[in-house]
Design a protein around this motif. Structure first.
Motif, PDB file in Angstrom:
ATOM      1  N   ARG A 117       0.838  -1.195   0.000  1.00 47.14           N
ATOM      2  CA  ARG A 117       0.000   0.000   0.000  1.00 47.14           C
ATOM      3  C   ARG A 117       0.877   1.252   0.000  1.00 47.14           C
ATOM      4  N   PRO A 118       0.637   2.170  -0.937  1.00 54.78           N
ATOM      5  CA  PRO A 118       1.438   3.404  -0.975  1.00 54.78           C
ATOM      6  C   PRO A 118       0.971   4.391   0.098  1.00 54.78           C
ATOM      7  N   VAL A 119       1.872   4.813   0.953  1.00 60.56           N
ATOM      8  CA  VAL A 119       1.565   5.743   2.039  1.00 60.56           C
ATOM      9  C   VAL A 119       2.274   7.064   1.777  1.00 60.56           C
ATOM     10  N   VAL A 120       1.554   8.156   1.963  1.00 58.13           N
ATOM     11  CA  VAL A 120       2.118   9.491   1.820  1.00 58.13           C
ATOM     12  C   VAL A 120       2.364  10.057   3.216  1.00 58.13           C
ATOM     13  N   MET A 121       3.574  10.529   3.424  1.00 59.22           N
ATOM     14  CA  MET A 121       3.995  11.076   4.714  1.00 59.22           C
ATOM     15  C   MET A 121       4.065  12.595   4.607  1.00 59.22           C
ATOM     16  N   THR A 122       3.256  13.299   5.395  1.00 62.05           N
ATOM     17  CA  THR A 122       3.225  14.752   5.361  1.00 62.05           C
ATOM     18  C   THR A 122       3.854  15.311   6.627  1.00 62.05           C
ATOM     19  N   ALA A 149      -1.230   9.111   5.254  1.00 61.78           N
ATOM     20  CA  ALA A 149      -2.414   8.823   4.445  1.00 61.78           C
ATOM     21  C   ALA A 149      -2.055   7.742   3.433  1.00 61.78           C
ATOM     22  N   VAL A 150      -3.047   6.935   3.068  1.00 67.00           N
ATOM     23  CA  VAL A 150      -2.830   5.895   2.074  1.00 67.00           C
ATOM     24  C   VAL A 150      -3.412   6.367   0.747  1.00 67.00           C
ATOM     25  N   ARG A 151      -2.712   6.103  -0.328  1.00 68.81           N
ATOM     26  CA  ARG A 151      -3.170   6.499  -1.661  1.00 68.81           C
ATOM     27  C   ARG A 151      -3.917   5.332  -2.290  1.00 68.81           C
ATOM     28  N   ARG A 152      -5.183   5.577  -2.666  1.00 70.87           N
ATOM     29  CA  ARG A 152      -5.993   4.524  -3.263  1.00 70.87           C
ATOM     30  C   ARG A 152      -6.866   5.105  -4.368  1.00 70.87           C
ATOM     31  N   GLN A 153      -6.706   4.577  -5.570  1.00 76.47           N
ATOM     32  CA  GLN A 153      -7.468   5.029  -6.736  1.00 76.47           C
ATOM     33  C   GLN A 153      -7.366   6.538  -6.925  1.00 76.47           C
ATOM     34  N   GLY A 154      -6.163   7.063  -6.764  1.00 80.38           N
ATOM     35  CA  GLY A 154      -5.929   8.479  -7.006  1.00 80.38           C
ATOM     36  C   GLY A 154      -6.333   9.400  -5.870  1.00 80.38           C
ATOM     37  N   LYS A 155      -6.838   8.855  -4.771  1.00 77.20           N
ATOM     38  CA  LYS A 155      -7.258   9.664  -3.638  1.00 77.20           C
ATOM     39  C   LYS A 155      -6.402   9.355  -2.413  1.00 77.20           C
ATOM     40  N   GLU A 205     -11.306   0.198   7.088  1.00 79.78           N
ATOM     41  CA  GLU A 205     -11.822   0.230   5.711  1.00 79.78           C
ATOM     42  C   GLU A 205     -10.910   1.001   4.761  1.00 79.78           C
ATOM     43  N   ASN A 206     -10.131   1.951   5.276  1.00 80.98           N
ATOM     44  CA  ASN A 206      -9.222   2.701   4.410  1.00 80.98           C
ATOM     45  C   ASN A 206      -8.065   1.843   3.899  1.00 80.98           C
TER      46      ASN A 206
END
Length: 256
Positions: A117-122, A149-155, A205-206
């Motif tokens: 799962r791709p995770v974005v770190m802010t 946050a996890v990136r899923r289907q562009g969101k 669910e996320n």
């Protein structure tokens, strides 16, 4: 040199054992250099193996959302003469900037499996600051605040916020090695991310990869005049073609 424990932390913090280990590492990395004009070592974020291997995520991107991005540390000069409360700290940053330095650290220290799962770190806050009361003592504080946050289907789907910090005291003639402190606060956020993922994966669910529909209290319908969906017998185009389903006796009564 005196130390304090971690600063008050909001929810989503690491365990006490993790915090204690972090503080021990910080205490072991502070060094004292007597004499005026001590040189501050260059800020290079050192890669290191982390105490875990992620099996469900990788850091796909680092976003620098700090209010002030020109420096990661603000250090007071080392001096044998007590500093005044108006002495300005020196602004220091990682070589190449903080966000690129963090990205390099992650690539070298953390396995990057793009099948996970791709995770974005802010980065919302990541800095070390020093202040003085003008009486010869210097207070240091390192803070980190990160949103994952996890990136899923562009969101981007928000997972949680992490906030932690370390404080210390030093004499004016002592010099502190700040890179290990900043590195350990960063590593602690990633360790907590790994622990959080392991705990939340079964029911968050996320983090879901697919949706499975199940039926409860399902009763099979047998009315010939109505088409009902049956997972064992999918509908076909032929179900919507053909003549009337009215029985022969029913047809005679309607005509007679």
């Amino acid at each position: 040199m005196a130390f304090f424990g971690l600063l008050p932390i909001k929810k989503r913090i690491a365990s006490w054992a993790t915090r204690s280990a972090l503080l021990s590492l910080v205490m072991g990395t502070l060094s004292a250099t007597t004499g005026p004009g001590a040189q501050t070592p260059p800020l290079v974020l050192v890669a290191e193996p982390l105490p875990f291997t992620p099996t469900e995520f990788y850091i796909a991107d680092v976003v620098d959302a700090r209010p002030q991005t020109k420096a990661v540390a603000y250090l007071l000069p080392t001096s044998a003469v007590p500093l005044t409360a108006t002495t300005k700290p020196q602004a220091l940053d990682f070589a190449g900037g903080t966000a690129p330095a963090v990205e390099r650290y992650l690539k070298a220290s953390l396995p990057q499996n793009i099948k996970h799962r791709p995770v974005v770190m802010t980065l919302k806050e990541y800095k070390l600051t020093e202040t003085t009361d003008g009486k010869g003592k210097i207070d240091g504080k390192a803070d980190i605040a990160v949103a994952f946050a996890v990136r899923r289907q562009g969101k981007l789907l928000h997972l949680f916020d992490y906030k932690s910090g370390v404080s210390y005291k030093r004499a004016g003639h002592q010099q502190v090695q700040i890179e290990p402190i900043l590195r350990r606060t960063l590593a602690s956020s990633l360790t907590y991310l790994h622990q959080w993922m392991e705990k939340e994966l079964p029911h968050n669910e996320n983090l879901a990869r697919e949706i499975k529909v199940t039926y409860q209290n399902y009763t099979r319908q047998t009315d010939d005049d109505t088409l009902f969906y049956d997972p064992k017998r999918p509908l076909a185009w032929s179900d919507f073609q053909g003549g009337s389903r009215i029985s022969g006796s029913g047809l005679e009564s309607m005509m007679g």
